[in-house]
Write a protein that holds these residues in place. Sequence first.
Motif, PDB file in Angstrom:
ATOM      1  N   PHE A 123       0.964  -1.166  -0.063  1.00  0.00           N
ATOM      2  CA  PHE A 123      -0.004   0.116   0.059  1.00  0.00           C
ATOM      3  C   PHE A 123       0.953   1.343  -0.071  1.00  0.00           C
ATOM      4  O   PHE A 123       1.935   1.110   0.249  1.00  0.00           O
ATOM      5  N   ARG A 124       0.268   2.370  -0.339  1.00  0.00           N
ATOM      6  CA  ARG A 124       0.819   3.665  -0.140  1.00  0.00           C
ATOM      7  C   ARG A 124      -0.250   4.738   0.756  1.00  0.00           C
ATOM      8  O   ARG A 124      -1.080   4.332   0.859  1.00  0.00           O
ATOM      9  N   ASP A 125       0.627   5.415   1.316  1.00  0.00           N
ATOM     10  CA  ASP A 125       0.174   6.519   2.334  1.00  0.00           C
ATOM     11  C   ASP A 125      -1.052   7.081   1.652  1.00  0.00           C
ATOM     12  O   ASP A 125      -0.704   8.020   0.765  1.00  0.00           O
ATOM     13  N   THR A 126      -2.154   7.061   2.133  1.00  0.00           N
ATOM     14  CA  THR A 126      -3.550   7.418   1.419  1.00  0.00           C
ATOM     15  C   THR A 126      -3.543   9.128   1.437  1.00  0.00           C
ATOM     16  O   THR A 126      -3.921   9.868   0.667  1.00  0.00           O
ATOM     17  N   ARG A 127      -3.058   9.466   2.569  1.00  0.00           N
ATOM     18  CA  ARG A 127      -2.966  11.014   3.017  1.00  0.00           C
ATOM     19  C   ARG A 127      -2.116  11.514   1.987  1.00  0.00           C
ATOM     20  O   ARG A 127      -2.355  12.566   1.281  1.00  0.00           O
ATOM     21  N   GLU A 128      -0.786  11.050   1.784  1.00  0.00           N
ATOM     22  CA  GLU A 128       0.198  11.666   0.928  1.00  0.00           C
ATOM     23  C   GLU A 128      -0.294  11.791  -0.669  1.00  0.00           C
ATOM     24  O   GLU A 128      -0.142  12.473  -1.378  1.00  0.00           O
ATOM     25  N   VAL A 129      -1.065  10.539  -0.971  1.00  0.00           N
ATOM     26  CA  VAL A 129      -1.506  10.289  -2.422  1.00  0.00           C
ATOM     27  C   VAL A 129      -2.491  11.239  -2.699  1.00  0.00           C
ATOM     28  O   VAL A 129      -2.873  12.124  -3.599  1.00  0.00           O
ATOM     29  N   LEU A 130      -3.327  11.682  -1.692  1.00  0.00           N
ATOM     30  CA  LEU A 130      -4.375  12.703  -1.841  1.00  0.00           C
ATOM     31  C   LEU A 130      -3.765  14.150  -1.589  1.00  0.00           C
ATOM     32  O   LEU A 130      -4.298  15.014  -2.522  1.00  0.00           O
ATOM     33  N   ARG A 131      -2.622  14.483  -1.087  1.00  0.00           N
ATOM     34  CA  ARG A 131      -2.076  15.566  -1.054  1.00  0.00           C
ATOM     35  C   ARG A 131      -1.432  15.869  -2.400  1.00  0.00           C
ATOM     36  O   ARG A 131      -1.662  17.143  -2.967  1.00  0.00           O
ATOM     37  N   HIS A 132      -0.894  14.699  -3.100  1.00  0.00           N
ATOM     38  CA  HIS A 132      -0.443  15.032  -4.465  1.00  0.00           C
ATOM     39  C   HIS A 132      -1.517  15.336  -5.458  1.00  0.00           C
ATOM     40  O   HIS A 132      -1.430  16.267  -6.301  1.00  0.00           O
ATOM     41  N   GLN A 133      -2.676  14.479  -5.495  1.00  0.00           N
ATOM     42  CA  GLN A 133      -3.621  14.728  -6.196  1.00  0.00           C
ATOM     43  C   GLN A 133      -4.327  16.154  -6.193  1.00  0.00           C
ATOM     44  O   GLN A 133      -4.446  16.883  -7.170  1.00  0.00           O
TER      45      GLN A 133
END
Length: 330
Positions: A137-147
């Motif tokens: 998995f990847r850090d969902t918070r960081e993925v949202l931050r990039h999006q």
Amino acid sequence: MVCHSLIQSHRTHSISGRPCDRNGNFLPCGAPPPEQDVPAPDDFSPYDTLPDFRLAEWMYKRVQLGADDIDELMDILGSRDEFAGIPPFRDHRDLYETIDATQQGHVPWQKFEVKYDGPVTPGESAPWQHESFSVYFRDTREVLRHQLANPAFTNAFDTAPKRVFGNNGRRRYRDFMSGRWAWRQADEIAEDPETHGAAFVPIISGSDKTTTSVATGQNDFYPMYMSNGLVHNEVRRAHRNAVSVIAFLAIPKTDREHENSLAFRTFRRRLFHASLKAIFEPVKPGMTGWEVMLFPDGHYRRVIFGLGPYIADYPEQVLLACVVQGWCPR
């Protein structure tokens, strides 16, 4: 196609996505976005030059060359006089290491393992009761931050729920934030005065049980995806990084003798729900209190996360809702 001149959009909700500074202090109306720290125009690190980056993208992403083909291409380029025996990348390993060192937009992969912890009858146990199941998995918070910070969405995102009406006064549903659910969720969030002015960020997730082989020597996996409800529908469908792979979920297997046993079916369900709980743990604090994130237009905003729709086929809907096959999960 709907003519925009025939649509009236009302954005009067207190969950309004008002711009703020990096510390969460609201800005005066009309204030410009703050200046951002950007790399120097000639800084392409960890690549030496822009052509090196473009070559890496072409080999790895666009044509997806295998390791042997990459090595052969580098040998050919290294033999040319202008490269003086030194190609852009030594071999496929050098290419992969350079890609892994790229920081822009990169969220590293992690792993956790799940194992059955229930009762085991000596001499009657099944192999799956002794195995460890890996979930990547990847850090969902960081993925949202990039999006949310992606400037490609500058003119194609909402910061608040909206109600859109046609000239006939009937409501129109276009993007996710124009739906009833987003408005109702914002109503609940607005009951806390501390959230007023924040942006509600719905998390849209889903999975597809198309088996994916991962070279780990263990089980098969299937991918899980995540997007956010702020970007407009046409952007989400345009493959502009509005949808990200956030996990590879484990697929537990057993023999025919045990596949319909109550213990195995219960474990399979618990494995799925435990995996989702761990994957979304990073965004949990942002569901009850706001935090500050950068948006595509260069402004910072307070955000409140919320779990939205989960897109899945019927068997996964049954697994999510914990109902019996043949029942309606809704």
